[in-house]
Design a protein around this motif. Structure first.
Motif, PDB file in Angstrom:
ATOM      1  N   VAL A 161       0.845  -1.175  -0.084  1.00  0.00           N
ATOM      2  CA  VAL A 161       0.085   0.094  -0.103  1.00  0.00           C
ATOM      3  C   VAL A 161       0.741   1.282   0.059  1.00  0.00           C
ATOM      4  O   VAL A 161       1.957   1.359   0.463  1.00  0.00           O
ATOM      5  CB  VAL A 161      -0.870  -0.083   1.222  1.00  0.00           C
ATOM      6  CG1 VAL A 161      -2.054  -1.170   1.260  1.00  0.00           C
ATOM      7  CG2 VAL A 161      -0.230  -0.126   2.779  1.00  0.00           C
ATOM      8  N   LEU A 188      -4.806  -5.518   5.666  1.00  0.00           N
ATOM      9  CA  LEU A 188      -5.318  -4.297   4.903  1.00  0.00           C
ATOM     10  C   LEU A 188      -6.575  -3.758   5.544  1.00  0.00           C
ATOM     11  O   LEU A 188      -6.891  -2.605   5.711  1.00  0.00           O
ATOM     12  CB  LEU A 188      -5.355  -4.671   3.499  1.00  0.00           C
ATOM     13  CG  LEU A 188      -5.969  -3.463   2.501  1.00  0.00           C
ATOM     14  CD1 LEU A 188      -4.913  -2.353   2.504  1.00  0.00           C
ATOM     15  CD2 LEU A 188      -6.217  -4.018   0.883  1.00  0.00           C
ATOM     16  N   PRO A 199      -4.149   0.478  -2.082  1.00  0.00           N
ATOM     17  CA  PRO A 199      -3.254  -0.506  -2.390  1.00  0.00           C
ATOM     18  C   PRO A 199      -2.966  -0.619  -3.580  1.00  0.00           C
ATOM     19  O   PRO A 199      -3.090   0.477  -4.417  1.00  0.00           O
ATOM     20  CB  PRO A 199      -4.534  -1.823  -2.092  1.00  0.00           C
ATOM     21  CG  PRO A 199      -5.423  -1.052  -1.327  1.00  0.00           C
ATOM     22  CD  PRO A 199      -5.362   0.413  -1.689  1.00  0.00           C
ATOM     23  N   ASN A 242       1.263  -9.590  -4.139  1.00  0.00           N
ATOM     24  CA  ASN A 242       0.254  -8.878  -4.508  1.00  0.00           C
ATOM     25  C   ASN A 242      -0.775  -9.549  -5.305  1.00  0.00           C
ATOM     26  O   ASN A 242      -1.933  -9.613  -5.083  1.00  0.00           O
ATOM     27  CB  ASN A 242       0.594  -7.521  -5.528  1.00  0.00           C
ATOM     28  CG  ASN A 242       1.131  -6.481  -4.365  1.00  0.00           C
ATOM     29  OD1 ASN A 242       0.994  -6.105  -3.268  1.00  0.00           O
ATOM     30  ND2 ASN A 242       2.078  -5.570  -5.127  1.00  0.00           N
TER      31      ASN A 242
END
Length: 599
Positions: free
Chosen positions: A72, A118, A157, A464
């Motif tokens: 992020v 997150l 993100p 990711n």
């Protein structure tokens, strides 16, 4: 030694704008500060440096990794101002204050985010703001910087993860899918109910029409018999009249009928459809971009060696290391002093706080290559300026070596996730090691901050992608549930529509049967037997079918002409006899339907 300068010959005006103060220096030595406005100074002996006291905002962008391996970018806004009473410290005792603020922000955020997922990071925004504000205030308050507020303005993100999150939110609308399915179901049911009622009413209308026509046939037969016609001639007359009415309906429609008994070739009306081809668009030539001429940038001010022989003036925040024929003699404070040049030289040495950024390539226990960015904040001690200046040749390289030594001994014993969590431990070890190594050379290590731990790009992309795939799987599940609900509701609506269509068709057939019964009754009352009544009804339906074509935009080819109307009765299929046996069918008339090109 006193230096006298005529004030009238060197008098200048100094103007300080509102919202600032002027830092006054005489031969580089700090003398104080002056309020906004105009004042007289003795230039170039005295200089005034304007320093803004307005509130400024510094935007910091920090790339962090969460506990669930999502990269992020955190955007932080730090609002600060310089305190008037500490303007000397803020101006001369710190070399790069903005870099130090960024390092403090990075240090806090990159220590906090790895311990949260997150979703948790979005919820813990206030906690991170409080920690960042406390850390930056503690670090910068001693240098005259007042930190007013810290705002985390964005936590964004990586794009693939963000797209997956949006897809999940779009797929989670089960409630909307249920409501949409129910609405479509109700619309389809209501449409089917209307269609069923329309079919019933059509059957009733058809039955009433047949009954009315049968009543008309009865009256017509009565009047024709009274005029002298027998029963056979009256029936032929009524059929011929219906046939001509059918041709008249075609004459008033947009269709065409071809009768083989007519003279001349068959004529069909064709309306070619006009097609307009779009004009090809001529591409416009691309506009040539004007190349901007690069302006040669010239620095606003350039430093030059003093041309005044025998005068030394170290700037504020520095001291001058005095050497005589190369031998160390001591140091002098900022300000003007006389020296015997070139026998005596003065080397300026800054005592302000500096920051050194170190980048170390390391390998973790799980064989991941990471680049660790470390910020070392240090300054030279005035009492040990001789050692710091002459006893060490490359202090920056030695600091980097100490940082690399600690990191490359610590990180290989931890996995990538453990290295994020053990950040404070590594900072403490680096600080102790660098202080011990550089303290003996007059370098005071104030703080060490690990501002970034960045894996190799392929590993970062894989992390990711893993998170994005997990979220896409969740999105696919939610989307499948929504599609399932829509399909179920559509099937329920289709089943109800079919049931209602069957009910409507049954009602229409029942109404038509009732109409046939009434028609047979009226025809029998007019003197026809059962066979003749059946032929009359079939002939009427045949002519009604031809009339239906008149209401459309089509063409019909009839394999008989007006002279063959008399034979139509003989071409109709024979009705079932009283015993239920069905006689052989005669050749039935053929209808050929072609769609009109003008439709």
């Amino acid at each position: 030694m006193a230096l006298n300068i005529d004030a009238w010959t060197c008098c200048c005006l100094s103007s300080i704008p509102t919202g600032s103060i002027g830092v006054v220096q005489t031969f580089g030595e700090y003398q104080g500060w002056q309020e906004p406005g105009c004042s007289c100074i003795c230039f170039p002996c005295t200089t005034v440096l304007p320093v803004s006291l307005a509130v400024n905002q510094l935007t910091c962008k920090s790339e962090c990794k969460t506990k669930d391996n999502v990269t992020v970018v955190v955007v932080t806004a730090v609002q600060y101002r310089i305190l008037k009473d500490m303007v000397k410290v803020a101006t001369f005792d710190i070399a790069s204050p903005l870099d130090q603020i960024r390092a403090e922000v990075d240090n806090v955020l990159r220590s906090t985010f790895p311990s949260m997922t997150l979703d948790e990071s979005y919820e813990a925004k206030e906690k991170m703001v409080a920690e960042t504000l406390e850390s930056v205030r503690q670090a910068m308050g001693q240098y005259g910087y007042e930190i007013l507020n810290v705002l985390i303005t964005d936590t964004r993100p990586e794009k693939s993860v963000l797209d997956a999150m949006n897809e999940i939110n779009a797929s989670r609308r089960r409630e909307a899918a249920v409501e949409k399915g129910e609405a479509n179901k109700l619309l389809k049911i209501k449409a089917s109910e209307a269609d069923a009622e329309a079919k019933r009413l059509a059957g009733v209308g058809m039955a009433n029409m047949r009954a009315a026509m049968a009543q008309g046939f009865q009256d017509s037969m009565k009047f024709m018999k009274e005029s002298g016609m027998n029963e056979k001639e009256a029936m032929h007359m009524m059929i011929m009249t219906q046939y001509l009415d059918t041709l008249r309906d075609f004459a008033g429609s947009h269709g065409s009928i071809v009768v083989p008994s007519c003279d001349g070739p068959f004529k069909t009306s064709k309306n070619p459809i006009s097609s307009q081809k779009p004009k090809p668009q001529t591409p416009h030539p691309p506009k040539k971009k004007k190349k901007k001429k690069k302006k040669s940038s010239v620095p606003a001010g350039a430093s030059s060696d003093s041309a005044n022989c025998g005068i030394s003036d170290p700037a504020a925040g520095s001291i001058g290391v005095v050497q005589k024929f190369g031998a160390y003699q001591g140091w002098q404070e900022p300000g003007c002093s006389c020296i015997c040049f070139p026998c005596t030289t003065v080397l300026p040495v800054s005592l302000a706080v500096n920051q050194l950024t170190c980048k170390s390539d390391c390998k973790t226990k799980d064989n991941v290559t990471v680049v660790t960015v470390t910020a070392v904040q240090y300054r030279i001690l005035k009492d040990m300026v001789k050692v710091a200046t002459f006893d060490i040749a490359s202090p920056h390289d030695q600091i980097r070596a100490e940082v690399d030594n600690v990191l490359r001994s610590t990180i290989p014993s931890m996995t990538l996730d453990e290295s994020y969590e053990a950040k404070e431990k590594m900072v403490a070890e680096i600080l102790e090691s660098v202080r011990k190594a550089m303290g003996q050379y007059g370098y005071e290590i104030l703080n060490v901050l690990i501002t970034d731990i960045r894996p190799e790009k392929s590993v970062l992309d894989a992390m990711n992608e893993i998170n994005a795939s997990r979220r896409r799987r969740e999105a696919a599940f939610e989307k499948g549930e929504a599609d399932k609900l829509l399909k179920i509701k559509a099937s329920e609506a289709d089943a109800e529509a079919k049931r209602l269509a069957g009910v409507g068709m049954a009602n229409m057939r029942a109404a038509m049967a009732q109409g046939f019964q009434d028609s047979m009754k009226f025809m029998k009352e007019s003197g026809m037997n059962e066979k003749e009544a059946m032929h009359m009804m079939i002939m009427t339906q045949y002519l009604d079918t031809l009339k239906e074509f008149a209401s459309t935009h089509g063409s019909i080819v009839v394999p008989h002409g007006p002279s063959a109307v008399r034979d139509l009765r003989s071409q109709m299929p024979e009705p079932a006899g009283p015993s239920g046996a069905v006689p052989q069918r005669a050749s039935s008339p053929k209808l050929c339907w072609t769609e009109d090109s003008a439709q």
